[in-house]
Design a protein around this motif. Structure first.
Motif, PDB file in Angstrom:
ATOM      1  N   ARG A   1      -9.597  10.753   0.216  1.00  0.00           N
ATOM      2  CA  ARG A   1      -9.229   9.351   0.016  1.00  0.00           C
ATOM      3  C   ARG A   1      -7.724   9.118  -0.003  1.00  0.00           C
ATOM      4  O   ARG A   1      -7.268   8.034   0.323  1.00  0.00           O
ATOM      5  CB  ARG A   1      -9.818   8.846  -1.298  1.00  0.00           C
ATOM      6  CG  ARG A   1     -11.315   8.759  -1.287  1.00  0.00           C
ATOM      7  CD  ARG A   1     -11.859   8.478  -2.697  1.00  0.00           C
ATOM      8  NE  ARG A   1     -13.301   8.485  -2.693  1.00  0.00           N
ATOM      9  CZ  ARG A   1     -14.039   9.580  -2.769  1.00  0.00           C
ATOM     10  NH1 ARG A   1     -13.472  10.756  -2.874  1.00  0.00           N
ATOM     11  NH2 ARG A   1     -15.345   9.502  -2.755  1.00  0.00           N
TER      12      ARG A   1
ATOM     13  N   ILE B   1     -18.304   2.503   2.298  1.00  0.00           N
ATOM     14  CA  ILE B   1     -17.091   2.295   3.085  1.00  0.00           C
ATOM     15  C   ILE B   1     -17.483   1.551   4.360  1.00  0.00           C
ATOM     16  O   ILE B   1     -18.664   1.460   4.704  1.00  0.00           O
ATOM     17  CB  ILE B   1     -16.373   3.626   3.422  1.00  0.00           C
ATOM     18  CG1 ILE B   1     -17.255   4.522   4.289  1.00  0.00           C
ATOM     19  CG2 ILE B   1     -15.909   4.331   2.147  1.00  0.00           C
ATOM     20  CD1 ILE B   1     -16.552   5.768   4.831  1.00  0.00           C
ATOM     21  N   SER B   2     -16.490   1.051   5.063  1.00  0.00           N
ATOM     22  CA  SER B   2     -16.760   0.333   6.317  1.00  0.00           C
ATOM     23  C   SER B   2     -17.057   1.318   7.451  1.00  0.00           C
ATOM     24  O   SER B   2     -16.694   2.494   7.387  1.00  0.00           O
ATOM     25  CB  SER B   2     -15.556  -0.529   6.700  1.00  0.00           C
ATOM     26  OG  SER B   2     -14.468   0.306   7.084  1.00  0.00           O
TER      27      SER B   2
ATOM     28  N   ASP C   1     -15.611   1.200  10.295  1.00  0.00           N
ATOM     29  CA  ASP C   1     -14.293   1.574  10.833  1.00  0.00           C
ATOM     30  C   ASP C   1     -13.678   2.727  10.041  1.00  0.00           C
ATOM     31  O   ASP C   1     -13.110   3.656  10.626  1.00  0.00           O
ATOM     32  CB  ASP C   1     -13.338   0.375  10.843  1.00  0.00           C
ATOM     33  CG  ASP C   1     -13.694  -0.642  11.919  1.00  0.00           C
ATOM     34  OD1 ASP C   1     -14.280  -0.256  12.949  1.00  0.00           O
ATOM     35  OD2 ASP C   1     -13.378  -1.829  11.726  1.00  0.00           O
ATOM     36  N   LYS C   2     -13.783   2.690   8.707  1.00  0.00           N
ATOM     37  CA  LYS C   2     -13.249   3.773   7.877  1.00  0.00           C
ATOM     38  C   LYS C   2     -14.018   5.067   8.154  1.00  0.00           C
ATOM     39  O   LYS C   2     -13.426   6.150   8.254  1.00  0.00           O
ATOM     40  CB  LYS C   2     -13.333   3.396   6.385  1.00  0.00           C
ATOM     41  CG  LYS C   2     -12.839   4.469   5.444  1.00  0.00           C
ATOM     42  CD  LYS C   2     -11.349   4.703   5.617  1.00  0.00           C
ATOM     43  CE  LYS C   2     -10.826   5.710   4.619  1.00  0.00           C
ATOM     44  NZ  LYS C   2      -9.408   6.001   4.795  1.00  0.00           N
TER      45      LYS C   2
ATOM     46  N   GLU D   1     -12.829   6.525  11.374  1.00  0.00           N
ATOM     47  CA  GLU D   1     -11.510   7.124  11.141  1.00  0.00           C
ATOM     48  C   GLU D   1     -11.655   8.506  10.489  1.00  0.00           C
ATOM     49  O   GLU D   1     -11.004   9.473  10.900  1.00  0.00           O
ATOM     50  CB  GLU D   1     -10.680   6.210  10.242  1.00  0.00           C
ATOM     51  CG  GLU D   1      -9.342   6.780   9.825  1.00  0.00           C
ATOM     52  CD  GLU D   1      -8.656   5.918   8.782  1.00  0.00           C
ATOM     53  OE1 GLU D   1      -7.981   6.507   7.913  1.00  0.00           O
ATOM     54  OE2 GLU D   1      -8.792   4.680   8.810  1.00  0.00           O
ATOM     55  N   LEU D   2     -12.533   8.618   9.488  1.00  0.00           N
ATOM     56  CA  LEU D   2     -12.743   9.894   8.803  1.00  0.00           C
ATOM     57  C   LEU D   2     -13.335  10.950   9.743  1.00  0.00           C
ATOM     58  O   LEU D   2     -12.929  12.107   9.719  1.00  0.00           O
ATOM     59  CB  LEU D   2     -13.659   9.711   7.592  1.00  0.00           C
ATOM     60  CG  LEU D   2     -13.085   8.907   6.435  1.00  0.00           C
ATOM     61  CD1 LEU D   2     -14.176   8.594   5.420  1.00  0.00           C
ATOM     62  CD2 LEU D   2     -11.928   9.646   5.779  1.00  0.00           C
TER      63      LEU D   2
END
Length: 169
Positions: A114, A129-130, A132-133, A136-137
């Motif tokens: 995080r 979480i979204s 998009d997140k 990204e991860l």
């Protein structure tokens, strides 16, 4: 590398690198099985035609007594009486499959980096979480390796509507 070896390496790395004292006041609870649920490792994620598509390697995920039974059926020749961490993964089919993620899909994580400092990663059960997140991860390479965890995917009408990261003890 076989997925089971990779999962074992991730689990060992996590146990040695982090303090896994659960936060948010609840204990681990298995994901409820349903006919719409697929458990898989994520190979990659791409954006196609304005939506994200996961390329997945479906697996069979077992916990508790089911894990013991499957473990003994497949590997019962040794001295072990069951899987060492209470779960067992079967990945007999190496075929990959593409599934789009619904625009309103829900994503729930157990652990991820995080803050940017891997030593601060800790468990937050079912943290939403979204999408998009999540993407990204998945696309970030760090010591935690989010792609090394199994994910429970709820699929309805040919698209993923819910993603739940599987906690690995």
């Amino acid at each position: 590398m076989k997925k089971s070896v990779m999962v074992a390496a991730v689990a060992i790395a996590c146990l040695t690198a982090f303090s896994f004292a659960p936060t948010v006041g609840r204990e681990y609870a298995p994901v409820e099985q349903s006919p719409d649920l697929t458990t898989a490792f994520i190979d990659q994620v791409e954006k196609k035609e304005n939506r994200y598509v996961l390329t997945i390697d479906s697996i069979e995920w077992y916990e508790g007594e089911q894990a013991v039974r499957k473990f003994l059926e497949r590997e019962g020749d040794g001295e072990m009486e069951g899987p060492p961490d209470g779960y067992y993964i079967i990945d007999d089919d190496a075929d990959l499959k593409d599934l789009p993620i619904a625009g309103d899909a829900e994503v729930f994580m157990q652990i991820y980096n995080r803050t940017g400092n891997i030593l601060e990663a800790d468990i937050v059960w079912d943290e939403q979480i979204s999408v998009d997140k999540f993407v990204e991860l998945i696309q970030t390479e760090d010591d935690l390796n989010i792609k090394g965890f199994p994910y429970h995917l709820t699929v309805k009408d040919g698209e993923i509507v819910r993603i739940v990261q599987q906690y690995i003890p």
